[in-house]
Motif scaffolding. Structure first.
Motif: not given
Length: 122
Positions: A66-67, A99-100, A105-106, A112-113
């Motif tokens: 969705n980004v 995206a990050m 937020q999930i 996250v890498k």
């Protein structure tokens, strides 16, 4: 186009969640046939982690689809114990940053890498 991608990703995530193995008596906490006492509990915990990682992976994939500036086919997502590893190509640095923000937020994402590379579209 985005709606179709979102639908495909959502359907894929649902299909993956449905086919994961689940021991018949895990909800009761008893051992499966032929397992020593206590083994079912340990296995159920491992499967619970696996299911959680699968769900996190599906949610990350959906969020990335969705980004703007990200094509799902250009991205690979792997999740292990809540640690998300993302590789692939994005159209811009702003898409990478968006995206990050979305991924962090999930629920369940511990870290996250980010190894996405900016490659402008032609």
């Amino acid at each position: 186009m985005k709606t179709r991608r979102f639908l495909h990703v959502t359907l894929l995530a649902g299909a993956v969640a449905l086919v994961l193995p689940f021991p018949a008596n895990a909800a009761e906490g008893g051992p499966s046939e032929g397992q020593p006492e206590g083994q079912a509990h340990r296995d159920a915990g491992r499967q619970g982690e696996y299911i959680n990682d699968t769900i996190i992976n599906a949610r990350v994939t959906t969020a990335l689809a969705n980004v703007n500036g990200i094509e799902p086919a250009d991205i690979k997502v792997e999740t292990r114990d809540g640690l998300v590893h993302i590789t692939g190509f994005v159209a811009s640095q702003s898409a990478n940053e968006e995206a990050m923000i979305a991924v962090r937020q999930i629920d369940g994402v511990r870290d996250v890498k980010n190894e996405m590379v900016v490659r402008p579209r032609k």
